[in-house]
Scaffold this active site. Structure first.
Site, PDB file in Angstrom:
ATOM      1  N   LYS A  99      -6.260  13.202  -4.185  1.00 18.06           N
ATOM      2  CA  LYS A  99      -5.712  13.566  -2.874  1.00 18.06           C
ATOM      3  C   LYS A  99      -6.041  15.032  -2.655  1.00 18.06           C
ATOM      4  O   LYS A  99      -5.534  15.898  -3.367  1.00 18.06           O
ATOM      5  CB  LYS A  99      -4.203  13.351  -2.844  1.00 18.06           C
ATOM      6  CG  LYS A  99      -3.793  11.921  -2.572  1.00 18.06           C
ATOM      7  CD  LYS A  99      -2.373  11.861  -2.068  1.00 18.06           C
ATOM      8  CE  LYS A  99      -1.909  10.459  -1.714  1.00 18.06           C
ATOM      9  NZ  LYS A  99      -2.631   9.327  -2.185  1.00 18.06           N
ATOM     10  N   ASP A 136      -8.953   9.872  -1.867  1.00 15.48           N
ATOM     11  CA  ASP A 136      -7.977   9.156  -1.035  1.00 15.48           C
ATOM     12  C   ASP A 136      -8.086   9.703   0.386  1.00 15.48           C
ATOM     13  O   ASP A 136      -8.535  10.829   0.584  1.00 15.48           O
ATOM     14  CB  ASP A 136      -6.547   9.443  -1.511  1.00 15.48           C
ATOM     15  CG  ASP A 136      -6.130   8.615  -2.719  1.00 15.48           C
ATOM     16  OD1 ASP A 136      -6.986   7.935  -3.301  1.00 15.48           O
ATOM     17  OD2 ASP A 136      -4.952   8.659  -3.075  1.00 15.48           O
ATOM     18  N   ARG A 186     -14.115   3.080   0.189  1.00 13.75           N
ATOM     19  CA  ARG A 186     -12.906   2.287  -0.033  1.00 13.75           C
ATOM     20  C   ARG A 186     -12.256   2.023   1.336  1.00 13.75           C
ATOM     21  O   ARG A 186     -11.762   2.945   1.978  1.00 13.75           O
ATOM     22  CB  ARG A 186     -11.937   3.050  -0.920  1.00 13.75           C
ATOM     23  CG  ARG A 186     -10.654   2.247  -1.195  1.00 13.75           C
ATOM     24  CD  ARG A 186      -9.492   3.170  -1.517  1.00 13.75           C
ATOM     25  NE  ARG A 186      -9.638   3.838  -2.784  1.00 13.75           N
ATOM     26  CZ  ARG A 186      -8.924   4.935  -3.099  1.00 13.75           C
ATOM     27  NH1 ARG A 186      -8.054   5.442  -2.251  1.00 13.75           N
ATOM     28  NH2 ARG A 186      -9.101   5.525  -4.251  1.00 13.75           N
ATOM     29  N   ALA A 191      -1.935   3.718   5.297  1.00 12.96           N
ATOM     30  CA  ALA A 191      -0.533   3.705   4.860  1.00 12.96           C
ATOM     31  C   ALA A 191       0.329   4.748   5.567  1.00 12.96           C
ATOM     32  O   ALA A 191       1.501   4.852   5.280  1.00 12.96           O
ATOM     33  CB  ALA A 191      -0.479   3.949   3.348  1.00 12.96           C
ATOM     34  N   HIS A 229      -4.849  -6.447  -0.233  1.00 12.07           N
ATOM     35  CA  HIS A 229      -4.301  -7.630  -0.917  1.00 12.07           C
ATOM     36  C   HIS A 229      -4.291  -8.814   0.025  1.00 12.07           C
ATOM     37  O   HIS A 229      -3.804  -9.889  -0.326  1.00 12.07           O
ATOM     38  CB  HIS A 229      -2.867  -7.353  -1.373  1.00 12.07           C
ATOM     39  CG  HIS A 229      -2.712  -6.022  -2.041  1.00 12.07           C
ATOM     40  ND1 HIS A 229      -2.417  -4.879  -1.363  1.00 12.07           N
ATOM     41  CD2 HIS A 229      -2.863  -5.671  -3.343  1.00 12.07           C
ATOM     42  CE1 HIS A 229      -2.371  -3.858  -2.204  1.00 12.07           C
ATOM     43  NE2 HIS A 229      -2.640  -4.317  -3.418  1.00 12.07           N
ATOM     44  N   ARG A 290       6.382   4.860  -0.028  1.00 16.91           N
ATOM     45  CA  ARG A 290       5.366   4.228   0.854  1.00 16.91           C
ATOM     46  C   ARG A 290       5.177   2.754   0.498  1.00 16.91           C
ATOM     47  O   ARG A 290       5.028   1.899   1.350  1.00 16.91           O
ATOM     48  CB  ARG A 290       4.031   4.966   0.766  1.00 16.91           C
ATOM     49  CG  ARG A 290       3.928   6.166   1.715  1.00 16.91           C
ATOM     50  CD  ARG A 290       2.487   6.537   1.996  1.00 16.91           C
ATOM     51  NE  ARG A 290       1.775   6.984   0.812  1.00 16.91           N
ATOM     52  CZ  ARG A 290       1.899   8.186   0.269  1.00 16.91           C
ATOM     53  NH1 ARG A 290       2.713   9.065   0.784  1.00 16.91           N
ATOM     54  NH2 ARG A 290       1.215   8.529  -0.810  1.00 16.91           N
TER      55      ARG A 290
HETATM   56  P1  FDA Z   1      -0.859  -6.068   4.002  1.00 22.40           P
HETATM   57  O1  FDA Z   1       0.080  -4.893   4.044  1.00 22.40           O
HETATM   58  O2  FDA Z   1      -0.994  -6.898   5.225  1.00 22.40           O
HETATM   59  O3  FDA Z   1      -0.505  -6.934   2.763  1.00 22.40           O
HETATM   60  C1  FDA Z   1      -1.115  -8.175   2.474  1.00 22.40           C
HETATM   61  C2  FDA Z   1      -0.305  -8.877   1.400  1.00 22.40           C
HETATM   62  O4  FDA Z   1      -0.362  -8.107   0.180  1.00 22.40           O
HETATM   63  C3  FDA Z   1       1.181  -8.946   1.693  1.00 22.40           C
HETATM   64  O5  FDA Z   1       1.483 -10.073   2.460  1.00 22.40           O
HETATM   65  C4  FDA Z   1       1.776  -8.974   0.306  1.00 22.40           C
HETATM   66  O6  FDA Z   1       1.643 -10.260  -0.264  1.00 22.40           O
HETATM   67  C5  FDA Z   1       0.905  -8.035  -0.455  1.00 22.40           C
HETATM   68  N1  FDA Z   1       1.393  -6.642  -0.424  1.00 22.40           N
HETATM   69  C6  FDA Z   1       0.821  -5.588   0.218  1.00 22.40           C
HETATM   70  N2  FDA Z   1       1.504  -4.440  -0.019  1.00 22.40           N
HETATM   71  C7  FDA Z   1       2.547  -4.784  -0.805  1.00 22.40           C
HETATM   72  C8  FDA Z   1       3.613  -4.046  -1.401  1.00 22.40           C
HETATM   73  N3  FDA Z   1       3.756  -2.730  -1.223  1.00 22.40           N
HETATM   74  N4  FDA Z   1       4.498  -4.721  -2.164  1.00 22.40           N
HETATM   75  C9  FDA Z   1       4.385  -6.049  -2.370  1.00 22.40           C
HETATM   76  N5  FDA Z   1       3.395  -6.806  -1.843  1.00 22.40           N
HETATM   77  C10 FDA Z   1       2.486  -6.194  -1.069  1.00 22.40           C
HETATM   78  N6  FDA Z   1      -3.885   3.950   2.231  1.00 22.40           N
HETATM   79  C11 FDA Z   1      -4.247   5.134   2.785  1.00 22.40           C
HETATM   80  O7  FDA Z   1      -3.808   5.436   3.897  1.00 22.40           O
HETATM   81  N7  FDA Z   1      -5.109   5.960   2.124  1.00 22.40           N
HETATM   82  C12 FDA Z   1      -5.653   5.651   0.919  1.00 22.40           C
HETATM   83  O8  FDA Z   1      -6.437   6.422   0.357  1.00 22.40           O
HETATM   84  C13 FDA Z   1      -5.273   4.419   0.323  1.00 22.40           C
HETATM   85  N8  FDA Z   1      -5.773   4.026  -0.888  1.00 22.40           N
HETATM   86  C14 FDA Z   1      -5.549   2.757  -1.341  1.00 22.40           C
HETATM   87  C15 FDA Z   1      -6.199   2.299  -2.495  1.00 22.40           C
HETATM   88  C16 FDA Z   1      -6.066   0.977  -2.887  1.00 22.40           C
HETATM   89  C17 FDA Z   1      -6.799   0.492  -4.094  1.00 22.40           C
HETATM   90  C18 FDA Z   1      -5.258   0.082  -2.124  1.00 22.40           C
HETATM   91  C19 FDA Z   1      -5.148  -1.348  -2.489  1.00 22.40           C
HETATM   92  C20 FDA Z   1      -4.578   0.541  -1.022  1.00 22.40           C
HETATM   93  C21 FDA Z   1      -4.695   1.876  -0.634  1.00 22.40           C
HETATM   94  N9  FDA Z   1      -4.014   2.353   0.495  1.00 22.40           N
HETATM   95  C22 FDA Z   1      -4.373   3.565   1.021  1.00 22.40           C
HETATM   96  C23 FDA Z   1      -2.871   1.581   1.067  1.00 22.40           C
HETATM   97  C24 FDA Z   1      -3.315   0.698   2.224  1.00 22.40           C
HETATM   98  O9  FDA Z   1      -3.619   1.478   3.357  1.00 22.40           O
HETATM   99  C25 FDA Z   1      -2.212  -0.310   2.601  1.00 22.40           C
HETATM  100  O10 FDA Z   1      -1.073   0.403   3.006  1.00 22.40           O
HETATM  101  C26 FDA Z   1      -1.817  -1.266   1.486  1.00 22.40           C
HETATM  102  O11 FDA Z   1      -2.923  -1.643   0.725  1.00 22.40           O
HETATM  103  C27 FDA Z   1      -1.190  -2.563   2.069  1.00 22.40           C
HETATM  104  O12 FDA Z   1      -2.100  -3.179   2.940  1.00 22.40           O
HETATM  105  P2  FDA Z   1      -2.903  -4.553   2.638  1.00 22.40           P
HETATM  106  O13 FDA Z   1      -4.321  -4.319   3.053  1.00 22.40           O
HETATM  107  O14 FDA Z   1      -2.739  -4.976   1.255  1.00 22.40           O
HETATM  108  O15 FDA Z   1      -2.340  -5.578   3.702  1.00 22.40           O
END
Ligand code: FDA
Length: 315
Positions: A99, A136, A186, A191, A229, A290
């Site tokens: 970060k 990040d 990535r 978030a 995910h 978060r």
């Molecule tokens: P979504 O939130 O729609 O989730 C899909 C499904 O995944 C959910 O239905 C649930 O099953 C599961 N899930 C997701 N989050 C969960 C949680 N917290 N607890 C339990 N289950 C959960 N953001 C950013 O702004 N800057 C960054 O640099 C990064 N870096 C980063 C690295 C990596 C490897 C990942 C996986 C994520 C990030 N993020 C990030 C966070 C990203 O922006 C996002 O907030 C989360 O990954 C959740 O979004 P999904 O794409 O998983 O979809």
């Protein structure tokens, strides 16, 4: 609403202390955070690597302005890189997630230049151990500077990756710029709570933007790091890989420690490259809140654990 409750208690040091000391609450933290020390991170990383998963280590910490603390953070990353090498975890199975705000990016007009200098030194140490580095992406006020620093770092360390947040209006254009650079990109949904003037807010719109960015990245020479995910987006990435004749060595899946672990193992067993984002360090509170805020069910679980600990009572 749970999100607001969460943010209102997020600043309470006593909440963090309760989470550390009360067994049920500590269990909630340990689901998402590997530990407070480098040794705990290495132990958790070794277990993941034994299960054929890659790891991206995030030594937690954000927004820093004190030069001494910034230097300590930089040195901690460098020392951690050495520890990875000494523990047999060197090489591209390991990645560091940085970060830039923790390296002083937002501190004054020369903040970006100083953050670049610190990041360069970390990249040099990481490269020595064969370890990858990815930046990040923080809130939208940092996007230009982070993309520029990533571009500079790629000149000397071509494998440096950078995160792009699908929710931002600008991201399809940023992906188009990155598409043919060979960069590791990535792709995340995003978030941070961004203003409506810069970012999509509806889930369906963010998902559509994510697919658009995926199409752009899979169609070029970039190495997409599909950091979600979301089962639908994971399926779409597999379809795009097929359409563009990409084999599993040309892209990877990334997921968070403690989230959909069975899916991580399933993808790895099916021959995909999968990397788990493993946060550690004493500054885990911002990251932890978060993760809770992303899922109402997590927040409810957290509040119950908190109630049990008695931390929400006034003294
Ligand atoms: P979504 O939130 O729609 O989730 C899909 C499904 O995944 C959910 O239905 C649930 O099953 C599961 N899930 C997701 N989050 C969960 C949680 N917290 N607890 C339990 N289950 C959960 N953001 C950013 O702004 N800057 C960054 O640099 C990064 N870096 C980063 C690295 C990596 C490897 C990942 C996986 C994520 C990030 N993020 C990030 C966070 C990203 O922006 C996002 O907030 C989360 O990954 C959740 O979004 P999904 O794409 O998983 O979809």
């Amino acid at each position: 609403m749970p999100h607001r409750i969460l943010l209102s208690i997020a600043g309470h040091g006593r909440v963090a202390t309760a989470l550390r000391t009360q067994a049920t609450a500590r269990g909630v933290v340990e689901r998402f955070v590997a530990g407070e020390t480098p040794a705990q991170a290495v132990a958790a990383g070794s277990v993941l690597v034994a299960g054929r998963l890659g790891v991206t280590y995030n030594f937690l910490g954000e927004y820093q302005t004190d030069p001494e603390r910034i230097e300590r953070t930089r040195n901690a990353f460098i020392a951690f890189t050495r520890l990875l090498g000494d523990s047999g975890l060197g090489g591209p199975q390991s990645e560091l997630s940085l970060k830039l705000s923790a390296l002083g990016q937002l501190h004054g007009s020369d903040g970006p230049a100083r953050a670049l200098d610190h990041a360069r030194r970390i990249c040099a140490a990481a490269t020595g151990a064969g370890v990858l580095v990815t930046l990040d992406m923080e809130d939208h006020t940092t996007t230009d500077s982070t993309l520029e620093i990533a571009r500079e770092l790629r000149q000397d360390f071509p494998a440096t990756g950078v995160a792009v947040q699908a929710a931002l209006f600008r991201s399809p254009a940023d992906c188009a710029d990155l598409r043919n650079t060979g960069a590791r990109v990535r792709l995340v949904k995003g978030a941070y709570r961004e203003p409506r003037s810069v970012a999509l807010h509806r889930r369906t719109e963010v998902d559509r933007a994510y697919v658009r960015c995926l199409r752009t990245l899979f169609g070029g020479t970039a190495r997409p790091l599909v950091a979600t995910h979301d089962p639908r987006l994971i399926r779409i990435s597999a379809e795009l890989a097929r359409r563009h004749g990409r084999d599993a060595t040309t892209f990877e899946h990334q997921m968070l420690f403690g989230v959909r672990s069975a899916e991580q193992r399933r993808l790895a067993a099916a021959g995909h490259a999968v990397r788990v984002y493993l946060p550690f360090g004493p500054d885990w509170y911002g990251y932890f809140t978060r993760r809770l805020a992303e899922r109402p069910a997590n927040t409810v679980f957290f509040l119950r654990a908190l109630a049990k600990s008695g931390a929400s009572r006034r003294p």
